[in-house]
Design a protein around this motif. Structure first.
Motif, PDB file in Angstrom:
ATOM      1  N   LEU A 192      39.560  26.850  25.781  1.00 34.15           N
ATOM      2  CA  LEU A 192      40.176  27.619  26.863  1.00 34.15           C
ATOM      3  C   LEU A 192      40.510  29.037  26.434  1.00 34.15           C
ATOM      4  O   LEU A 192      40.461  29.967  27.244  1.00 34.15           O
ATOM      5  N   ASN A 193      40.864  29.222  25.155  1.00 38.60           N
ATOM      6  CA  ASN A 193      41.175  30.569  24.681  1.00 38.60           C
ATOM      7  C   ASN A 193      39.989  31.507  24.891  1.00 38.60           C
ATOM      8  O   ASN A 193      40.140  32.641  25.352  1.00 38.60           O
ATOM      9  N   ARG A 194      38.803  31.053  24.543  1.00 41.48           N
ATOM     10  CA  ARG A 194      37.612  31.876  24.705  1.00 41.48           C
ATOM     11  C   ARG A 194      37.308  32.108  26.181  1.00 41.48           C
ATOM     12  O   ARG A 194      36.986  33.234  26.598  1.00 41.48           O
ATOM     13  N   LYS A 195      37.405  31.061  26.974  1.00 39.19           N
ATOM     14  CA  LYS A 195      37.073  31.156  28.395  1.00 39.19           C
ATOM     15  C   LYS A 195      37.955  32.177  29.103  1.00 39.19           C
ATOM     16  O   LYS A 195      37.446  33.075  29.799  1.00 39.19           O
ATOM     17  N   TYR A 196      39.261  32.080  28.922  1.00 38.23           N
ATOM     18  CA  TYR A 196      40.153  32.960  29.667  1.00 38.23           C
ATOM     19  C   TYR A 196      40.288  34.330  29.027  1.00 38.23           C
ATOM     20  O   TYR A 196      40.634  35.307  29.706  1.00 38.23           O
ATOM     21  N   ASN A 197      39.969  34.445  27.734  1.00 36.87           N
ATOM     22  CA  ASN A 197      39.946  35.773  27.129  1.00 36.87           C
ATOM     23  C   ASN A 197      38.835  36.621  27.734  1.00 36.87           C
ATOM     24  O   ASN A 197      38.980  37.836  27.887  1.00 36.87           O
ATOM     25  N   GLN A 198      37.721  35.995  28.094  1.00 37.28           N
ATOM     26  CA  GLN A 198      36.646  36.720  28.763  1.00 37.28           C
ATOM     27  C   GLN A 198      37.128  37.319  30.077  1.00 37.28           C
ATOM     28  O   GLN A 198      36.768  38.450  30.433  1.00 37.28           O
ATOM     29  N   LEU A 199      37.954  36.568  30.786  1.00 35.13           N
ATOM     30  CA  LEU A 199      38.513  37.075  32.040  1.00 35.13           C
ATOM     31  C   LEU A 199      39.385  38.298  31.784  1.00 35.13           C
ATOM     32  O   LEU A 199      39.237  39.339  32.432  1.00 35.13           O
ATOM     33  N   TYR A 200      40.289  38.202  30.812  1.00 36.24           N
ATOM     34  CA  TYR A 200      41.222  39.295  30.563  1.00 36.24           C
ATOM     35  C   TYR A 200      40.541  40.506  29.931  1.00 36.24           C
ATOM     36  O   TYR A 200      40.974  41.641  30.135  1.00 36.24           O
ATOM     37  N   GLU A 201      39.478  40.280  29.147  1.00 31.66           N
ATOM     38  CA  GLU A 201      38.734  41.409  28.599  1.00 31.66           C
ATOM     39  C   GLU A 201      38.106  42.225  29.729  1.00 31.66           C
ATOM     40  O   GLU A 201      37.961  43.442  29.611  1.00 31.66           O
ATOM     41  N   THR A 202      37.749  41.572  30.825  1.00 34.97           N
ATOM     42  CA  THR A 202      37.123  42.251  31.954  1.00 34.97           C
ATOM     43  C   THR A 202      38.139  42.965  32.829  1.00 34.97           C
ATOM     44  O   THR A 202      37.935  44.107  33.239  1.00 34.97           O
ATOM     45  N   ILE A 203      39.251  42.308  33.112  1.00 34.74           N
ATOM     46  CA  ILE A 203      40.214  42.863  34.069  1.00 34.74           C
ATOM     47  C   ILE A 203      41.355  43.604  33.402  1.00 34.74           C
ATOM     48  O   ILE A 203      42.223  44.167  34.090  1.00 34.74           O
ATOM     49  N   GLY A 204      41.376  43.642  32.060  1.00 36.91           N
ATOM     50  CA  GLY A 204      42.513  44.214  31.352  1.00 36.91           C
ATOM     51  C   GLY A 204      42.857  45.630  31.767  1.00 36.91           C
ATOM     52  O   GLY A 204      44.027  45.983  31.940  1.00 36.91           O
ATOM     53  N   GLY A 205      41.826  46.489  31.959  1.00 34.09           N
ATOM     54  CA  GLY A 205      42.081  47.883  32.257  1.00 34.09           C
ATOM     55  C   GLY A 205      42.778  48.125  33.573  1.00 34.09           C
ATOM     56  O   GLY A 205      43.584  49.050  33.699  1.00 34.09           O
ATOM     57  N   PHE A 206      42.460  47.327  34.581  1.00 36.12           N
ATOM     58  CA  PHE A 206      43.064  47.566  35.895  1.00 36.12           C
ATOM     59  C   PHE A 206      43.963  46.408  36.350  1.00 36.12           C
ATOM     60  O   PHE A 206      44.289  46.290  37.534  1.00 36.12           O
ATOM     61  N   TYR A 207      44.385  45.585  35.411  1.00 35.97           N
ATOM     62  CA  TYR A 207      45.229  44.429  35.744  1.00 35.97           C
ATOM     63  C   TYR A 207      46.551  44.872  36.380  1.00 35.97           C
ATOM     64  O   TYR A 207      46.945  44.376  37.433  1.00 35.97           O
ATOM     65  N   ASP A 208      47.244  45.815  35.732  1.00 40.61           N
ATOM     66  CA  ASP A 208      48.531  46.277  36.259  1.00 40.61           C
ATOM     67  C   ASP A 208      48.383  46.928  37.622  1.00 40.61           C
ATOM     68  O   ASP A 208      49.164  46.670  38.547  1.00 40.61           O
ATOM     69  N   ASP A 209      47.374  47.804  37.748  1.00 45.50           N
ATOM     70  CA  ASP A 209      47.215  48.532  39.002  1.00 45.50           C
ATOM     71  C   ASP A 209      46.863  47.601  40.155  1.00 45.50           C
ATOM     72  O   ASP A 209      47.328  47.798  41.280  1.00 45.50           O
ATOM     73  N   SER A 210      46.044  46.586  39.887  1.00 45.93           N
ATOM     74  CA  SER A 210      45.700  45.646  40.957  1.00 45.93           C
ATOM     75  C   SER A 210      46.927  44.879  41.419  1.00 45.93           C
ATOM     76  O   SER A 210      47.121  44.655  42.630  1.00 45.93           O
ATOM     77  N   GLN A 211      47.783  44.482  40.480  1.00 46.33           N
ATOM     78  CA  GLN A 211      49.022  43.803  40.861  1.00 46.33           C
ATOM     79  C   GLN A 211      49.947  44.731  41.637  1.00 46.33           C
ATOM     80  O   GLN A 211      50.594  44.325  42.604  1.00 46.33           O
ATOM     81  N   ARG A 212      49.986  45.968  41.209  1.00 54.37           N
ATOM     82  CA  ARG A 212      50.856  46.938  41.874  1.00 54.37           C
ATOM     83  C   ARG A 212      50.409  47.182  43.316  1.00 54.37           C
ATOM     84  O   ARG A 212      51.228  47.244  44.237  1.00 54.37           O
ATOM     85  N   VAL A 213      49.098  47.309  43.510  1.00 52.08           N
ATOM     86  CA  VAL A 213      48.567  47.498  44.867  1.00 52.08           C
ATOM     87  C   VAL A 213      48.823  46.261  45.709  1.00 52.08           C
ATOM     88  O   VAL A 213      49.237  46.359  46.875  1.00 52.08           O
TER      89      VAL A 213
END
Length: 466
Positions: A240-261
């Motif tokens: 699971l660490n590898r699986k979900y790290n792939q998700l966060y590696e992709t969305i990491g840059g705009f994670y905060d902004d997407s939540q804020r919007v």
């Protein structure tokens, strides 16, 4: 409060409509496109930013002018690509230079680069283009009036992103250079806390410059990249660490902004939301605070400023965004690329240890919790928070991209109360009601002051469940 949230919601939808209109109306798109480009370039690593911006610039132009390409016997496609590359260059220059700047100075690289690229390219390329392709290129000769317009549009875009990143606060506007992290050669106290995640042996600093690393007496070596020690092992990136790290590696840059919007469009108060799950933490001035799976560092923003901050995460992309965030907030912190199931710290190193968002899908939740307890000082309160099953189903499993990472789940997510060792005290769970929905839970428990050995896992004594 509700009236203010309603105004923010209406404003959010209005701005969203303006940006949507920019895709269809060029007079609007010239402004909104520049803003989106500056923002996107700042959220991604340089290679990904270049490729995505190039595709965004190239594909619409190719579709719009496809009839012209055969008439130029191959040179048309080359010129089209060249024009797209020229259009992307100012964003890349801004991405490289802005990290070193702060305040209003942060807004200058993009307009200056836009102007310089337009002038230089105009003198060498525009004259060689046929009339059909000259209209596609930013490399047209500029009159003084056109130059002023290029500069102002670019500066406005950078200023909007700068204000957005600072939540429209002007604090520190006159600062020129960004706060730089403390070199590891000056962090003897922090290095004294570090241990090999494999052998638990102390580490020392070795090497110089780009070859700087941490090494143990057992011959282990851990590199320091982007001012962050890297403690990852091959076994850390499985399951699971590898699986979900792939998700966060992709969305990491705009994670905060997407939540804020999302919070703005949904009429939610994000500040109150974050404070609601951090409220139980007993943070005091001068405390040494560790957040495992620190992500983009958002939680640090809501803690007292006069603390020592430490953050660890599997995702390098998340941590790079975290570094950028703390520069904007004028905060210092030490970050580590590593696995929360094998923390690289000595026993009882931290006054506060907490985790927010991630443990639901760890490969080994029990070990991650045991590690948090190990590095916490006796008597300290620990906190674990994450999304509820209701929120996972309504949010992550309903989004086309993220739903792929949640396929095949056999167990519903829940607060890991059953994994808290029996020796822990004051075990409490609270489900947070956010905008009428049960979106988040937090679990708190206290490490005993006694030095009795801890069991690996087992149900703690539940003091209260709400």
């Amino acid at each position: 409060m509700q009236a203010r949230l309603r105004i923010r919601q209406v404003l959010g939808w209005t701005v969203t409509a303006i940006f949507a209109a920019g895709f269809f109306f060029n007079p609007i798109g010239q402004w909104t496109g520049a803003i989106m480009g500056v923002w996107f370039a700042g959220t991604q690593n340089l290679r990904r930013a270049f490729l995505w911006l190039l595709a965004i610039a190239l594909i619409p132009s190719a579709i719009r002018h496809w009839r012209l390409l055969p008439a130029h016997h191959g040179s048309g496609a080359t010129l089209l690509i060249l024009a797209a590359v020229i259009g992307v260059l100012p964003f890349l220059v801004h991405r490289l230079l802005s990290e070193r700047l702060s305040g209003i100075a942060w807004t200058l690289p993009f307009p200056l680069a836009s102007l310089a690229v337009a002038w230089m390219a105009g003198a060498t390329i525009a004259a060689q283009l046929s009339p059909e392709f000259r209209a596609l290129s930013v490399a047209t000769a500029l009159t003084p009036g056109a130059a002023l317009r290029v500069f102002f549009v670019a500066w406005f875009a950078a200023a909007v992103v700068w204000l957005w990143d600072r939540e429209f606060r002007l604090a520190g506007a006159m600062r020129v250079f960004a706060m730089r992290p403390t070199p590891w050669s000056e962090q003897a106290d922090t290095i004294a806390l570090l241990r090999s995640p494999v052998t638990r042996t102390p580490l020392r600093l070795a090497g110089e410059g780009h070859s700087m690393h941490l090494e143990s007496a057992a011959g282990e070596s851990f590199p320091i990249r982007d001012n962050m020690p890297v403690f990852l092992r091959p076994e850390d990136m499985t399951g699971l660490n590898r699986k979900y790290n792939q998700l966060y590696e992709t969305i990491g840059g705009f994670y905060d902004d997407s939540q804020r919007v999302a919070c703005a469009l949904g009429g939610m108060d994000r500040d109150a939301y974050v404070r609601s799950y951090l409220e139980p933490l007993e943070v005091k001035p001068g405390d040494r605070v560790l957040e495992t799976s620190v992500g983009t560092g958002l939680n640090f923003k809501y803690l007292p400023r006069d603390i020592q901050r430490f953050g660890l995460d599997l995702s390098r992309e998340m941590l790079l965004r975290c570094q950028s965030n703390l520069r904007r907030w004028d905060m210092q912190a030490d970050f580590f690329v590593g696995n929360a199931e094998a923390l690289p710290f000595a026993d009882e190193s931290f006054d506060i240890v907490f985790h927010v968002g991630g443990i639901n899908f760890f490969s080994d939740r029990a070990t991650a919790i045991a590690e948090m307890i190990r590095v916490a000082r006796p008597g300290s309160l620990l906190l674990i928070a994450d999304e509820t099953e209701e929120h996972v189903k309504e949010a992550y499993e309903s989004i086309p991209y993220t739903r792929e990472f949640f396929k095949g789940r056999t167990n519903a997510v829940s607060a890991p109360v059953d994994l808290i060792p029996a020796e822990m005290e004051d075990v409490r769970v609270k489900i947070l009601d956010v905008a009428g929905k049960k979106r988040f839970y937090y679990l708190t428990f206290r490490k005993p002051r006694s030095a009795a050995p801890l069991h690996a896992a087992g149900p703690g004594t539940m003091a209260a469940v709400k």
